[in-house]
Design a protein around this motif. Structure first.
Motif, PDB file in Angstrom:
ATOM      1  N   UNK A   1       8.519  -1.668 -10.907  1.00 29.97           N
ATOM      2  CA  UNK A   1       7.273  -1.250 -11.563  1.00 29.97           C
ATOM      3  C   UNK A   1       6.161  -1.057 -10.538  1.00 29.97           C
ATOM      4  N   UNK A   2       6.095  -1.980  -9.542  1.00 29.50           N
ATOM      5  CA  UNK A   2       5.035  -1.861  -8.554  1.00 29.50           C
ATOM      6  C   UNK A   2       5.164  -0.583  -7.742  1.00 29.50           C
ATOM      7  N   UNK A   3       6.406  -0.177  -7.474  1.00 27.16           N
ATOM      8  CA  UNK A   3       6.584   1.034  -6.680  1.00 27.16           C
ATOM      9  C   UNK A   3       6.834   2.262  -7.535  1.00 27.16           C
ATOM     10  N   UNK A   4       6.841   2.077  -8.853  1.00 26.59           N
ATOM     11  CA  UNK A   4       7.088   3.207  -9.749  1.00 26.59           C
ATOM     12  C   UNK A   4       5.879   3.525 -10.595  1.00 26.59           C
ATOM     13  N   UNK A   5       5.755   2.827 -11.715  1.00 23.21           N
ATOM     14  CA  UNK A   5       4.645   3.113 -12.627  1.00 23.21           C
ATOM     15  C   UNK A   5       3.299   2.790 -12.020  1.00 23.21           C
ATOM     16  N   UNK A   6       3.268   1.722 -11.203  1.00 23.11           N
ATOM     17  CA  UNK A   6       1.982   1.231 -10.706  1.00 23.11           C
ATOM     18  C   UNK A   6       1.829   1.518  -9.229  1.00 23.11           C
ATOM     19  N   UNK A   7       2.349   2.660  -8.768  1.00 21.94           N
ATOM     20  CA  UNK A   7       2.308   2.943  -7.331  1.00 21.94           C
ATOM     21  C   UNK A   7       0.888   3.172  -6.853  1.00 21.94           C
ATOM     22  N   UNK A   8       0.090   3.936  -7.633  1.00 24.19           N
ATOM     23  CA  UNK A   8      -1.263   4.247  -7.179  1.00 24.19           C
ATOM     24  C   UNK A   8      -2.125   2.984  -7.062  1.00 24.19           C
ATOM     25  N   UNK A   9      -2.144   2.112  -8.073  1.00 30.40           N
ATOM     26  CA  UNK A   9      -2.906   0.869  -7.886  1.00 30.40           C
ATOM     27  C   UNK A   9      -2.406   0.050  -6.714  1.00 30.40           C
ATOM     28  N   UNK A  10      -1.102   0.049  -6.472  1.00 32.66           N
ATOM     29  CA  UNK A  10      -0.525  -0.692  -5.348  1.00 32.66           C
ATOM     30  C   UNK A  10      -1.081  -0.182  -4.028  1.00 32.66           C
ATOM     31  N   UNK A  11      -1.070   1.162  -3.856  1.00 30.95           N
ATOM     32  CA  UNK A  11      -1.585   1.717  -2.606  1.00 30.95           C
ATOM     33  C   UNK A  11      -3.076   1.485  -2.476  1.00 30.95           C
ATOM     34  N   UNK A  12      -3.799   1.625  -3.617  1.00 31.33           N
ATOM     35  CA  UNK A  12      -5.233   1.370  -3.587  1.00 31.33           C
ATOM     36  C   UNK A  12      -5.522  -0.073  -3.198  1.00 31.33           C
ATOM     37  N   UNK A  13      -4.714  -1.004  -3.712  1.00 26.11           N
ATOM     38  CA  UNK A  13      -4.929  -2.417  -3.363  1.00 26.11           C
ATOM     39  C   UNK A  13      -4.728  -2.622  -1.875  1.00 26.11           C
ATOM     40  N   UNK A  14      -3.741  -1.949  -1.277  1.00 28.19           N
ATOM     41  CA  UNK A  14      -3.542  -2.121   0.161  1.00 28.19           C
ATOM     42  C   UNK A  14      -4.709  -1.539   0.934  1.00 28.19           C
ATOM     43  N   UNK A  15      -5.273  -0.406   0.463  1.00 30.30           N
ATOM     44  CA  UNK A  15      -6.451   0.150   1.132  1.00 30.30           C
ATOM     45  C   UNK A  15      -7.625  -0.807   1.004  1.00 30.30           C
ATOM     46  N   UNK A  16      -7.787  -1.383  -0.208  1.00 26.40           N
ATOM     47  CA  UNK A  16      -8.881  -2.344  -0.412  1.00 26.40           C
ATOM     48  C   UNK A  16      -8.741  -3.519   0.540  1.00 26.40           C
ATOM     49  N   UNK A  17      -7.514  -4.018   0.708  1.00 29.28           N
ATOM     50  CA  UNK A  17      -7.317  -5.158   1.607  1.00 29.28           C
ATOM     51  C   UNK A  17      -7.658  -4.787   3.035  1.00 29.28           C
ATOM     52  N   UNK A  18      -7.301  -3.568   3.451  1.00 34.28           N
ATOM     53  CA  UNK A  18      -7.639  -3.140   4.809  1.00 34.28           C
ATOM     54  C   UNK A  18      -9.148  -3.090   4.983  1.00 34.28           C
ATOM     55  N   UNK A  19      -9.836  -2.506   3.999  1.00 31.77           N
ATOM     56  CA  UNK A  19     -11.296  -2.404   4.077  1.00 31.77           C
ATOM     57  C   UNK A  19     -11.915  -3.795   4.121  1.00 31.77           C
ATOM     58  N   UNK A  20     -11.388  -4.701   3.285  1.00 31.26           N
ATOM     59  CA  UNK A  20     -11.934  -6.062   3.237  1.00 31.26           C
ATOM     60  C   UNK A  20     -11.734  -6.761   4.566  1.00 31.26           C
ATOM     61  N   UNK A  21     -10.550  -6.567   5.194  1.00 30.12           N
ATOM     62  CA  UNK A  21     -10.295  -7.206   6.488  1.00 30.12           C
ATOM     63  C   UNK A  21     -11.313  -6.756   7.512  1.00 30.12           C
ATOM     64  N   UNK A  22     -11.490  -5.423   7.593  1.00 29.75           N
ATOM     65  CA  UNK A  22     -12.409  -4.909   8.597  1.00 29.75           C
ATOM     66  C   UNK A  22     -13.830  -5.353   8.275  1.00 29.75           C
ATOM     67  N   UNK A  23     -14.213  -5.239   6.999  1.00 28.77           N
ATOM     68  CA  UNK A  23     -15.571  -5.598   6.618  1.00 28.77           C
ATOM     69  C   UNK A  23     -15.882  -7.063   6.852  1.00 28.77           C
ATOM     70  N   UNK A  24     -14.958  -7.937   6.451  1.00 27.98           N
ATOM     71  CA  UNK A  24     -15.215  -9.367   6.616  1.00 27.98           C
ATOM     72  C   UNK A  24     -15.273  -9.726   8.098  1.00 27.98           C
ATOM     73  N   UNK A  25     -14.374  -9.116   8.901  1.00 28.43           N
ATOM     74  CA  UNK A  25     -14.407  -9.409  10.333  1.00 28.43           C
ATOM     75  C   UNK A  25     -15.736  -8.958  10.931  1.00 28.43           C
TER      76      UNK A  25
END
Lengths: 167, 117, 426
Positions: A135-159
């Motif tokens: 489901x994560x890689x099928x129906x919910x692929x877009x939210x999954x990729x968006x979450x990974x982008x959010x985590x990248x942004x958060x890492x850079x921003x928090x650092x």
């Protein structure tokens, strides 16, 4: 089965109430740990094993460590505490009590559509994790990729935000 | 079969989890309202998110019909995303609080009055 | 009524946990009965096992340390000093229980248990034998053990913070940084093994490695081999073992995060460390080194044969042999960990974190990518050839190392008589 629910539910509830009532910030964090561990047990009893383990790894072993780090960096003495005025405390607790009464009243009187078929088939464990992955890689692929982008942004921003600035 | 206020005490159903979730939510709310330490407020926010997670997973277990024997896991997927985003938000919030502490030398939110009036 | 017969331990515990978690049986056990049953199982099986394990590991550490440092180690209490841990325990019980004046008393008391309990809970998920898995349907067995090792960090941080001692706080913060950073390569290398096996379930993973030496996941493709090495290094760091033992660096921080702890509270931290060493070694054995299967595939073969024939004595024998094999594999890993501790010097904290973020993490990511591509692109024939080559290579490495160690021991014995001669009179 009821016994285990009550044990975990009591742990979580005691932790939550402890968070409200404790005055020392480190004790608040430890009560939050109790709440998280109780919730992990409840997720196990709801047959949501993956969520339970993710809760332990990410929440208890990651977010809570981060919070305790923040506490250690900003508190001077292990036993210091900041007190709140009695008037504000009373107002907040009354608000909470009213809200709780409304929620509990609503939950107890509503007619919940409990699907009878789900209690049997939901226990078909063998391929549940596989279904979650699909489901994560099928129906919910877009939210999954968006979450990974959010985590990248958060890492850079928090650092960047937490970087020591030279005056 | 014991009942208390219309709730079966022995056989655990959806309502038990919802009641506990409501209690956790209100405790988180009370924490946000009463703590002066900024990190205490963050802890309250985490409690609120956990209460929402519990609701999601409980509804997934009890009220989400499975299609043809395959379990539907939408509630669990929601919960995974909530946990991920809560972790991200805690990281950013702590970075902001550390900046706050470095500027005013205290973590007390009542002292953050630079924008007041 | 549950009958706990030794012949079907897996069945009995499975039924028990089934009633505990998934209810809905014709005669549900009362809550009190369930709790008593679980307490009995924990007390009778888990606590003595973990206790004996930790005691023997402490003794082994001191013996290994002694022999590497050209001395003998404890040899007074019992044959080869094997009861040294018992003597240590008696000493520790008799020590004064000190709590520093400025410390937070509740948290100070809570921290050792918070450190020990998750490690103890991780033992439940380990596969000791084909029928000796507590809950064969725990679909997240591997992940559960990782979760328990993650929760361990909090005990250490609380111990350091609640001691009101700046050396303890330094130790606690170093520990948190180090452990949380090294959890990432740890998790990534576990994912590589999980990809090769296709399941997170410990029982299924063990079943997949039942065919013999070449079916072990470490020899399945070159990326799982690399993942084993990454897992080993990351587990050293996550366990606070040297060369990553900064949190308790004995020569720098007095005793790191457990400076203010004395007596049995300190013993709990020690127990937790050695139990975690076993858990991590057992994870490596279960994930990469074939679990409870021997290199010739006999365990799987005989278990199937005896189960089909209903031969109870045979089933017990196979399970006991499997448990012994599993424990021996975990002990080999523990021995290598101890060997490294007394050989390598200690790096600084920034070097430790540099090693994690700039060396181990890219390596783990590259391994993950490679393993994923391998799963996708490599055909079965290529995979079989590569795994046979890797098996041959692995066996060759082990034989070379074993010969080297034997040669070193033999030459050391020739030197020893000269060292023990009295010094010549001047």
């Amino acid at each position: 089965m009821a016994g285990l629910f009550y044990i975990f539910a009591l742990t979580a509830a005691a932790g939550a109430v402890g968070v409200v009532l404790s005055r020392n910030i480190v004790r608040t964090a430890v009560c939050l740990l109790a709440a998280l561990l109780g919730l992990a047990g409840l997720y196990f009893s709801l047959a949501a094993e993956f969520i339970a383990v993710v809760q332990l790894v990410v929440y208890a072993g990651g977010t809570l460590v981060l919070i305790v780090f923040g506490v250690m960096l900003t508190a001077r003495v292990p036993t210091a505490h900041l007190d709140i005025k009695m008037r504000e405390l009373v107002i907040a607790l009354c608000t909470g009590a009213v809200f709780l009464a409304v929620l509990w009243g609503g939950i107890l009187t509503a007619d919940w559509p409990v699907a009878k078929a789900s209690t049997g088939a939901a226990d078909a464990q063998p391929y549940r994790i596989a279904k979650l992955g699909e489901a994560l890689l099928g129906d919910y692929l877009v939210p999954f990729e968006l979450a990974s982008v959010v985590l990248l942004v958060v890492m850079i921003g928090a650092a960047y935000l937490a970087k020591a600035r030279r005056k | 079969m014991m009942m208390l206020a219309g709730v079966n005490l022995v056989s655990i159903g959806l309502q038990h989890y919802l009641l506990l979730g409501a209690l956790l939510f209100v405790c988180g709310l009370a924490t946000i309202l009463t703590k002066r330490n900024a990190i205490g407020i963050l802890i309250g926010v985490e409690l609120v998110l956990n209460a929402a997670n519990l609701n999601l997973v409980a509804f997934n277990r009890f009220a989400h019909a499975s299609a043809g024997g395959r379990p539907l896991l939408d509630g669990e997927i929601f919960a995974v995303f909530v946990i991920v985003l809560a972790a991200a938000e805690a990281a950013v919030a702590l970075a902001i609080f550390l900046n706050f502490y470095n500027n005013i030398a205290t973590i007390d939110v009542e002292q953050g009055t630079a924008l007041k009036g | 009524m549950i009958s706990v017969s030794a012949l079907s331990l897996g069945e009995a515990t499975r039924t028990f946990f089934e009633r505990l978690y998934f209810g809905d049986k014709p005669e549900p056990l009362g809550t009190a009965t369930q709790l008593i049953y679980s307490a009995v199982i924990v007390l009778v099986m888990a606590v003595p096992f973990v206790g004996t394990l930790a005691a023997l590991a402490i003794w082994a550490e001191r013996k290994v340390a002694g022999h590497i440092q050209s001395r003998i180690g404890p040899n007074r209490v019992g044959p080869f000093g094997i009861f040294q841990s018992v003597a240590d325990g008696i000493k520790l019980i008799g020590k004064e229980d000190l709590i520093p004046a400025g410390a937070d008393r509740t948290l100070f008391r809570l921290a050792p248990y918070l450190c020990f309990a998750p490690v103890f809970a991780a033992f439940v998920a380990l596969p000791f034998g084909p029928d000796l898995i507590f809950e064969p349907r725990l679909n997240v067995g591997v992940f559960y053990v990782l979760a328990m090792l993650s929760v361990d960090v909090l005990g250490v941080i609380l111990a350091g913070w609640a001691s009101d001692n700046k050396w303890s706080i330094y130790g606690a913060m170093r520990e948190a940084c180090q452990t949380v950073s090294y959890e990432i390569p740890l998790g990534l290398s576990v994912i590589v093994a999980v990809m090769a096996a296709g399941t997170l379930n410990m029982a299924d993973m063990s079943r997949m490695q039942s065919g013999g030496l070449h079916t072990w996941l470490i020899f399945s493709n070159p990326f799982t081999f690399a993942a084993f090495i990454i897992f080993f290094i990351a587990s050293l760091a996550s366990n606070k073992r040297a060369p990553f033992d900064l949190p308790e660096s004995e020569s720098e921080l007095v005793a790191g995060f457990h400076t203010e702890y004395s007596g049995m509270r300190w013993a709990f931290f020690f127990f937790a460390e050695y139990a975690a060493m076993f858990v991590v070694g057992a994870m490596q054995a279960a994930l990469f080194l074939g679990g409870f299967h021997d290199p010739f595939g006999l365990v799987g073969h005989f278990h199937a044969k005896y189960s089909a024939a209903g031969n109870n004595a045979g089933i017990i024998l196979v399970n006991v042999a499997a448990a012994v094999i599993f424990i021996v594999k975990a002990c080999v890993i523990i021995f290598i960990q101890m060997w490294l501790r007394w050989t390598l010097p200690r790096p600084r904290i920034d070097q430790v974190l540099h090693g994690c973020v700039k060396v181990l993490l890219p390596a783990a990511c590259a391994t993950l990518l490679g393993a994923a591509l391998w799963q996708l692109l490599a055909g079965p024939a290529v995979a079989r050839v590569v795994s046979m080559l890797l098996t041959a290579g692995g066996v060759a490495i082990v034989m070379i190392v074993a010969t080297w160690i034997a040669y070193a021991i033999v030459t050391a014995r020739r030197v020893r008589p000269r060292l023990s001669e009295p010094a010549p009179l001047q």
